[in-house]
Design an enzyme around this catalytic site. Structure first.
Site, short mmCIF file in Angstrom:
data_model
loop_
_atom_site.label_atom_id
_atom_site.label_comp_id
_atom_site.label_asym_id
_atom_site.label_seq_id
_atom_site.Cartn_x
_atom_site.Cartn_y
_atom_site.Cartn_z
N GLU A 1 -13.04 -79.90 -60.57
CA GLU A 1 -14.30 -80.20 -61.25
C GLU A 1 -15.43 -80.43 -60.23
O GLU A 1 -16.60 -80.22 -60.54
CB GLU A 1 -14.12 -81.44 -62.14
CG GLU A 1 -15.02 -81.44 -63.35
CD GLU A 1 -14.60 -82.47 -64.39
OE1 GLU A 1 -13.93 -82.09 -65.36
OE2 GLU A 1 -14.93 -83.65 -64.24
N HIS B 1 12.85 -73.78 -56.87
CA HIS B 1 13.65 -72.90 -57.73
C HIS B 1 12.79 -72.26 -58.80
O HIS B 1 13.31 -71.84 -59.84
CB HIS B 1 14.79 -73.72 -58.35
CG HIS B 1 15.59 -74.46 -57.32
ND1 HIS B 1 16.63 -73.88 -56.64
CD2 HIS B 1 15.43 -75.71 -56.80
CE1 HIS B 1 17.12 -74.75 -55.76
NE2 HIS B 1 16.39 -75.86 -55.83
N LYS C 1 -18.19 -79.04 -74.80
CA LYS C 1 -18.38 -80.31 -75.55
C LYS C 1 -19.36 -80.09 -76.70
O LYS C 1 -19.15 -80.58 -77.81
CB LYS C 1 -18.92 -81.40 -74.62
CG LYS C 1 -17.92 -81.90 -73.60
CD LYS C 1 -18.47 -83.13 -72.89
CE LYS C 1 -17.53 -83.62 -71.82
NZ LYS C 1 -18.03 -84.76 -71.05
O1 PA5 Z 1 -15.27 -86.57 -63.85
C1 PA5 Z 1 -15.89 -86.57 -64.89
O2 PA5 Z 1 -17.09 -86.93 -64.95
C2 PA5 Z 1 -15.25 -86.17 -66.20
O3 PA5 Z 1 -14.02 -85.58 -66.05
C3 PA5 Z 1 -15.11 -87.40 -67.11
O4 PA5 Z 1 -14.28 -88.34 -66.48
C4 PA5 Z 1 -14.54 -87.04 -68.48
O5 PA5 Z 1 -15.25 -85.98 -69.07
C5 PA5 Z 1 -14.58 -88.25 -69.41
O6 PA5 Z 1 -15.90 -88.70 -69.53
P1 PA5 Z 1 -16.26 -90.13 -70.06
O7 PA5 Z 1 -15.68 -91.14 -69.11
O8 PA5 Z 1 -17.75 -90.18 -70.10
O9 PA5 Z 1 -15.65 -90.27 -71.42
#
Ligand code: PA5
Length: 446
Positions: free
Chosen positions: A277, A303, A416
């Site tokens: 990410e 394996h 989203k």
């Molecule tokens: O790293 C990030 O920003 C995302 O992966 C969030 O952790 C994830 O989308 C969850 O978001 P939130 O903590 O706002 O619910």
């Protein structure tokens, strides 16, 4: 100590390229420590630990601590529990757990996961920690509503069974906490979800399970100290970034992390999110960069995957994680006299596992595949704290080398919006109509 060996990966690179990138990394180190990001700053803020320690007194009356959150609001919690608690922790008696809580994590909105987890915990004896930095993530909020429904159906006061971890000022959870007087911890606005494991996001559930959070932070800070060293050969995050960057330049766009320990496997999940990410980005709005993280387990994947790693496309850099000293080892009994099993008898199981590790590493080196070795002297809080910071800092250095911002995630947003529109969120009616038309064209069912 956490020991990093990048030699097998360096041997496959040209010296002139290594020197050039080392020069760049020296600049990255200076820039990073000139203005350290929130995930470093927070390690020196004792208030966070004090608040959690104070709150943990309240936790003594609960049997279960259930984390509800997703992505960066869940993966660090899972990694901490699996790495630092015995694998059967949730099955131990309260006495064997020294009164600390069993810890469960509900991240997915999978009905089976949610139903089964809720079946395992009596609401009267449970505290639910709803974690969402934004306070608006559909998965976290849907699961919160389900939990709240369970509490209300049981006639319990939600304030006795809920604690939120969210933005200090904004978002639905913060507003609700203020409105209803629900306890709420803060996620600092300058710490992104996937970098937040050592804030109250990860530390609260860790403390609930009796993990030594001060030692965790101590380990993390020692890695920050290491990352200040100007000499790249001594600076572990810089070394990691160096080999990953140069091998990526040579077309190795997959970063395998192969843990020789089941308890390290969720740390690999945490790494997967961080690397993917943070670094998977469009550069200048155009072509994409990044390195696809892949999770593997030794010796199981010898394996399953190793054939591909050795003889398939040369598109991977492989990091192998090893524990040098296991807490509770198992001895293989010497039973039969046949040579097929005699050589195993009397040896430690960890000896076999770590010999398999060497076998895999050497076979990869012989196939000219880049290998990085990361040794945990033992699996404890300090080592895990170091591991988190090693990868968080290396990720920022990689972002600098690749010329991308490791702290945003624009590619996550669109899905989203589509979910919210299709689920009927107010204000997204036009968007929903467009999405439905597009789905029809694609012959995809909603
Ligand atoms: O790293 C990030 O920003 C995302 O992966 C969030 O952790 C994830 O989308 C969850 O978001 P939130 O903590 O706002 O619910």
């Amino acid at each position: 100590m956490l020991k990093l060996n990048v030699k097998p990966a360096l041997l496959l690179l040209e010296d002139s390229k290594i020197s050039a990138v080392k020069g760049e990394l020296k600049k990255c180190i200076k820039k990073f420590h000139g203005s350290p990001p929130g995930f470093v700053r927070i390690l020196y803020d004792d208030r966070v630990v004090r608040e959690i320690e104070e709150y943990s007194e309240k936790l003594k009356k609960y049997e279960n601590f259930v984390v509800v959150g997703i992505g960066g609001s869940a993966l660090g919690n899972q990694a901490l529990q699996n790495a630092l608690r015995p694998m059967d922790w949730n099955f131990l008696t309260s006495k064997d757990r020294e009164g600390y809580c069993r810890v469960f994590v509900i991240d997915n909105v999978d009905p089976d996961l949610v139903r089964t987890t809720l079946k395992m915990v009596e609401p009267e004896k449970t505290i639910f920690n709803i974690i969402s930095k934004s306070g608006g993530t559909a998965e976290a909020l849907a699961n919160y509503l389900i939990v709240r429904g369970v509490l209300e159906d049981a006639g319990l006061d939600p304030r006795d069974h809920l604690v939120f971890t969210t933005d200090p000022k904004k978002g639905f959870l913060r507003e609700l906490a203020n409105r209803e007087g629900i306890d709420a911890f803060e996620i600092p606005p300058d710490v992104g979800g996937r970098f937040s494991v050592l804030t109250s996001v990860g530390l609260l559930s860790a403390k609930a399970a009796g993990i030594d959070i001060r030692a965790l932070l101590e380990g993390a800070r020692s890695m920050v100290d290491n990352s200040k060293l100007e000499e790249v050969n001594e600076n572990l995050p810089a070394l990691l970034a160096l080999v990953h960057y140069l091998h990526l330049e040579q077309g190795r766009n997959i970063a395998v992390m192969m843990a020789y320990s089941n308890r390290l496997l969720t740390l690999v999940d945490w790494f997967r999110q961080l690397w993917a990410e943070s670094l998977g980005k469009r550069k200048d709005g155009q072509c994409g960069v990044g390195q696809t993280p892949v999770k593997a387990l030794g010796s199981v994947d010898q394996h399953s995957q190793l054939q591909l790693y050795n003889d398939g496309p040369d598109d991977k850099i492989i990091t192998m994680l090893r524990i040098r000293e296991f807490h509770d080892d198992v001895e293989i009994p010497l039973i039969h006299d046949d040579e097929s099993v005699r050589y195993l008898g009397g040896k430690k199981l960890s000896g076999l596992l770590n010999t398999e590790f060497v076998g895999t590493a050497l076979s990869l080196v012989e196939s000219n595949r880049p290998v990085v070795i990361l040794d945990f002297e033992k699996l404890d809080e300090e080592h895990v704290g170091r591991f988190f910071l090693l990868y968080e800092i290396a990720t920022v250095f990689m972002g600098e080398l690749l010329g991308v911002n490791p702290f945003d995630q624009p590619g996550v947003e669109r899905s989203k919006v589509i979910t919210k529109a299709l689920m009927g969120m107010k204000g997204l009616e036009k968007e929903k109509a467009k999405i439905l038309a597009r789905l029809k064209e694609l012959e995809m069912e909603a």
